[in-house]
Design a protein around this motif. Sequence first.
Motif, PDB file in Angstrom:
ATOM      1  N   ASN A 121     -27.138  23.606   6.583  1.00 18.61           N
ATOM      2  CA  ASN A 121     -26.169  22.802   5.849  1.00 18.61           C
ATOM      3  C   ASN A 121     -26.723  21.398   5.657  1.00 18.61           C
ATOM      4  O   ASN A 121     -27.126  20.749   6.617  1.00 18.61           O
ATOM      5  CB  ASN A 121     -24.846  22.729   6.614  1.00 18.61           C
ATOM      6  CG  ASN A 121     -24.128  24.063   6.642  1.00 18.61           C
ATOM      7  OD1 ASN A 121     -24.005  24.719   5.625  1.00 18.61           O
ATOM      8  ND2 ASN A 121     -23.671  24.471   7.812  1.00 18.61           N
ATOM      9  N   PHE A 122     -26.746  20.939   4.430  1.00 19.75           N
ATOM     10  CA  PHE A 122     -27.200  19.576   4.163  1.00 19.75           C
ATOM     11  C   PHE A 122     -26.300  18.965   3.090  1.00 19.75           C
ATOM     12  O   PHE A 122     -25.568  19.664   2.374  1.00 19.75           O
ATOM     13  CB  PHE A 122     -28.674  19.540   3.747  1.00 19.75           C
ATOM     14  CG  PHE A 122     -28.991  20.284   2.487  1.00 19.75           C
ATOM     15  CD1 PHE A 122     -29.177  19.604   1.302  1.00 19.75           C
ATOM     16  CD2 PHE A 122     -29.111  21.669   2.488  1.00 19.75           C
ATOM     17  CE1 PHE A 122     -29.477  20.282   0.139  1.00 19.75           C
ATOM     18  CE2 PHE A 122     -29.415  22.349   1.337  1.00 19.75           C
ATOM     19  CZ  PHE A 122     -29.590  21.659   0.157  1.00 19.75           C
ATOM     20  N   VAL A 188     -24.624  30.274  -3.244  1.00 14.65           N
ATOM     21  CA  VAL A 188     -24.366  29.004  -2.570  1.00 14.65           C
ATOM     22  C   VAL A 188     -22.997  29.071  -1.921  1.00 14.65           C
ATOM     23  O   VAL A 188     -22.039  29.594  -2.505  1.00 14.65           O
ATOM     24  CB  VAL A 188     -24.424  27.825  -3.570  1.00 14.65           C
ATOM     25  CG1 VAL A 188     -24.077  26.508  -2.883  1.00 14.65           C
ATOM     26  CG2 VAL A 188     -25.809  27.734  -4.198  1.00 14.65           C
ATOM     27  N   THR A 189     -22.920  28.529  -0.696  1.00 11.29           N
ATOM     28  CA  THR A 189     -21.634  28.427   0.002  1.00 11.29           C
ATOM     29  C   THR A 189     -21.425  26.992   0.472  1.00 11.29           C
ATOM     30  O   THR A 189     -22.386  26.246   0.660  1.00 11.29           O
ATOM     31  CB  THR A 189     -21.582  29.362   1.222  1.00 11.29           C
ATOM     32  OG1 THR A 189     -22.671  29.041   2.088  1.00 11.29           O
ATOM     33  CG2 THR A 189     -21.690  30.817   0.795  1.00 11.29           C
ATOM     34  N   LYS A 190     -20.179  26.643   0.626  1.00 12.40           N
ATOM     35  CA  LYS A 190     -19.853  25.325   1.160  1.00 12.40           C
ATOM     36  C   LYS A 190     -20.080  25.297   2.666  1.00 12.40           C
ATOM     37  O   LYS A 190     -19.993  26.324   3.339  1.00 12.40           O
ATOM     38  CB  LYS A 190     -18.399  24.966   0.853  1.00 12.40           C
ATOM     39  CG  LYS A 190     -18.113  24.727  -0.615  1.00 12.40           C
ATOM     40  CD  LYS A 190     -16.675  24.292  -0.818  1.00 12.40           C
ATOM     41  CE  LYS A 190     -16.387  24.011  -2.280  1.00 12.40           C
ATOM     42  NZ  LYS A 190     -14.984  23.580  -2.496  1.00 12.40           N
ATOM     43  N   GLY A 191     -20.372  24.123   3.182  1.00  6.89           N
ATOM     44  CA  GLY A 191     -20.564  23.979   4.610  1.00  6.89           C
ATOM     45  C   GLY A 191     -19.266  24.106   5.370  1.00  6.89           C
ATOM     46  O   GLY A 191     -18.169  23.959   4.812  1.00  6.89           O
ATOM     47  N   PRO A 192     -19.340  24.376   6.672  1.00  7.39           N
ATOM     48  CA  PRO A 192     -18.103  24.558   7.452  1.00  7.39           C
ATOM     49  C   PRO A 192     -17.325  23.260   7.641  1.00  7.39           C
ATOM     50  O   PRO A 192     -16.103  23.293   7.803  1.00  7.39           O
ATOM     51  CB  PRO A 192     -18.618  25.106   8.788  1.00  7.39           C
ATOM     52  CG  PRO A 192     -20.020  24.600   8.892  1.00  7.39           C
ATOM     53  CD  PRO A 192     -20.545  24.544   7.494  1.00  7.39           C
ATOM     54  N   HIS A 193     -18.011  22.146   7.628  1.00  6.85           N
ATOM     55  CA  HIS A 193     -17.342  20.865   7.863  1.00  6.85           C
ATOM     56  C   HIS A 193     -17.621  19.934   6.698  1.00  6.85           C
ATOM     57  O   HIS A 193     -18.764  19.531   6.482  1.00  6.85           O
ATOM     58  CB  HIS A 193     -17.831  20.229   9.167  1.00  6.85           C
ATOM     59  CG  HIS A 193     -17.665  21.112  10.368  1.00  6.85           C
ATOM     60  ND1 HIS A 193     -16.440  21.460  10.876  1.00  6.85           N
ATOM     61  CD2 HIS A 193     -18.591  21.752  11.147  1.00  6.85           C
ATOM     62  CE1 HIS A 193     -16.602  22.270  11.921  1.00  6.85           C
ATOM     63  NE2 HIS A 193     -17.898  22.466  12.106  1.00  6.85           N
ATOM     64  N   HIS A 213     -20.994  19.267   1.863  1.00  7.86           N
ATOM     65  CA  HIS A 213     -22.172  19.887   2.466  1.00  7.86           C
ATOM     66  C   HIS A 213     -22.243  21.332   1.978  1.00  7.86           C
ATOM     67  O   HIS A 213     -21.218  22.016   1.903  1.00  7.86           O
ATOM     68  CB  HIS A 213     -22.101  19.858   3.995  1.00  7.86           C
ATOM     69  CG  HIS A 213     -22.387  18.515   4.569  1.00  7.86           C
ATOM     70  ND1 HIS A 213     -21.521  17.451   4.414  1.00  7.86           N
ATOM     71  CD2 HIS A 213     -23.437  18.043   5.292  1.00  7.86           C
ATOM     72  CE1 HIS A 213     -22.029  16.381   5.033  1.00  7.86           C
ATOM     73  NE2 HIS A 213     -23.181  16.710   5.580  1.00  7.86           N
ATOM     74  N   SER A 214     -23.454  21.781   1.655  1.00 10.31           N
ATOM     75  CA  SER A 214     -23.622  23.134   1.130  1.00 10.31           C
ATOM     76  C   SER A 214     -24.895  23.746   1.709  1.00 10.31           C
ATOM     77  O   SER A 214     -25.718  23.062   2.314  1.00 10.31           O
ATOM     78  CB  SER A 214     -23.698  23.124  -0.406  1.00 10.31           C
ATOM     79  OG  SER A 214     -22.561  22.478  -0.946  1.00 10.31           O
ATOM     80  N   ARG A 215     -25.041  25.053   1.490  1.00 10.36           N
ATOM     81  CA  ARG A 215     -26.246  25.762   1.906  1.00 10.36           C
ATOM     82  C   ARG A 215     -26.540  26.872   0.914  1.00 10.36           C
ATOM     83  O   ARG A 215     -25.645  27.396   0.252  1.00 10.36           O
ATOM     84  CB  ARG A 215     -26.097  26.332   3.311  1.00 10.36           C
ATOM     85  CG  ARG A 215     -25.056  27.412   3.448  1.00 10.36           C
ATOM     86  CD  ARG A 215     -24.755  27.742   4.890  1.00 10.36           C
ATOM     87  NE  ARG A 215     -25.954  28.077   5.646  1.00 10.36           N
ATOM     88  CZ  ARG A 215     -25.955  28.345   6.943  1.00 10.36           C
ATOM     89  NH1 ARG A 215     -24.805  28.266   7.620  1.00 10.36           N
ATOM     90  NH2 ARG A 215     -27.056  28.657   7.564  1.00 10.36           N
ATOM     91  N   LEU A 216     -27.825  27.222   0.824  1.00  8.29           N
ATOM     92  CA  LEU A 216     -28.285  28.221  -0.131  1.00  8.29           C
ATOM     93  C   LEU A 216     -28.735  29.467   0.615  1.00  8.29           C
ATOM     94  O   LEU A 216     -29.486  29.381   1.593  1.00  8.29           O
ATOM     95  CB  LEU A 216     -29.441  27.663  -0.967  1.00  8.29           C
ATOM     96  CG  LEU A 216     -30.115  28.620  -1.954  1.00  8.29           C
ATOM     97  CD1 LEU A 216     -29.167  28.976  -3.077  1.00  8.29           C
ATOM     98  CD2 LEU A 216     -31.386  28.010  -2.515  1.00  8.29           C
ATOM     99  N   HIS A 217     -28.314  30.625   0.149  1.00 10.32           N
ATOM    100  CA  HIS A 217     -28.691  31.912   0.738  1.00 10.32           C
ATOM    101  C   HIS A 217     -29.517  32.698  -0.272  1.00 10.32           C
ATOM    102  O   HIS A 217     -29.235  32.673  -1.472  1.00 10.32           O
ATOM    103  CB  HIS A 217     -27.450  32.738   1.112  1.00 10.32           C
ATOM    104  CG  HIS A 217     -26.489  32.017   1.991  1.00 10.32           C
ATOM    105  ND1 HIS A 217     -26.422  32.209   3.354  1.00 10.32           N
ATOM    106  CD2 HIS A 217     -25.538  31.089   1.706  1.00 10.32           C
ATOM    107  CE1 HIS A 217     -25.477  31.441   3.869  1.00 10.32           C
ATOM    108  NE2 HIS A 217     -24.916  30.757   2.885  1.00 10.32           N
TER     109      HIS A 217
END
Length: 262
Positions: A121-122, A188-193, A213-217
Amino acid sequence: MQSVGASLRSASRTVTRAVPAHSVASSSQTFQLQGIQRRNVSLRMPNFKGPVAWLRESLAPNIRQRNTQEEVEAARKQAAEKGQLSVFESVPSVGEGEAGDEAVPAWKKKTYTEHKYSTANFKISHRKLNLLSRQIAGKPIDSAILQMMFSEKRASKRIKSMLVVAKSHAVKLKSLNEQKLVVAESWVTKGPHQLKRYDVKGRGRAGLKTHPHSRLHVVLKEGKTRAELREEERARKLKRIVSAGLVREDVPIRNPGPNWAW
């Protein structure tokens, strides 16, 4: 007085010359010399042969005699009894013994068809990150890495590093074919926080500011190589070529119009 002293000195010289060497002293000197030579040999020091002879002997190529298989096995057995085997020899290989298959981990026996990986997450918006996700989806892994190398987006460096690591894991840990790896899925998904802070506004008002914050899968699978894709594209284009004749030999004409329609 001077003549007396000179005569005494000459007499002492003649006496020392006339007295023979003692046999015990000569034998002790021989033993001492042999001890020095043995010490020099044990310490690899030059003996009384001269420096040139010592250099010639020490620098001369020594032909190593090859031991037989029985001697090697006996030496390994003796070293194993003493516990002096190296780390590589003490670890049993897969093919040795009946329990070789049991020593192989279960994840190595399994045949994998895909590899899933993701970034951490960044701080980036999921909308901005989704643009890069759509750019690499469906491409071969090398092409996706090349796209991220020349992209001007700030997050492209992070995605390029993630793709390189995912490719290495898929090839080394899951034994997938490096030439056929394709980015089959990318999302892409949103970060948990999601960090939320106050947004001060005018006239005594305040709002809520969200730091996304997001992350790429990605999912890597074995697809078609570039040569296979080029061959399919060539076959597709050749299939689209339509003959200029009125009647085709392979496909009959369906619903032909009248030849004279005016």
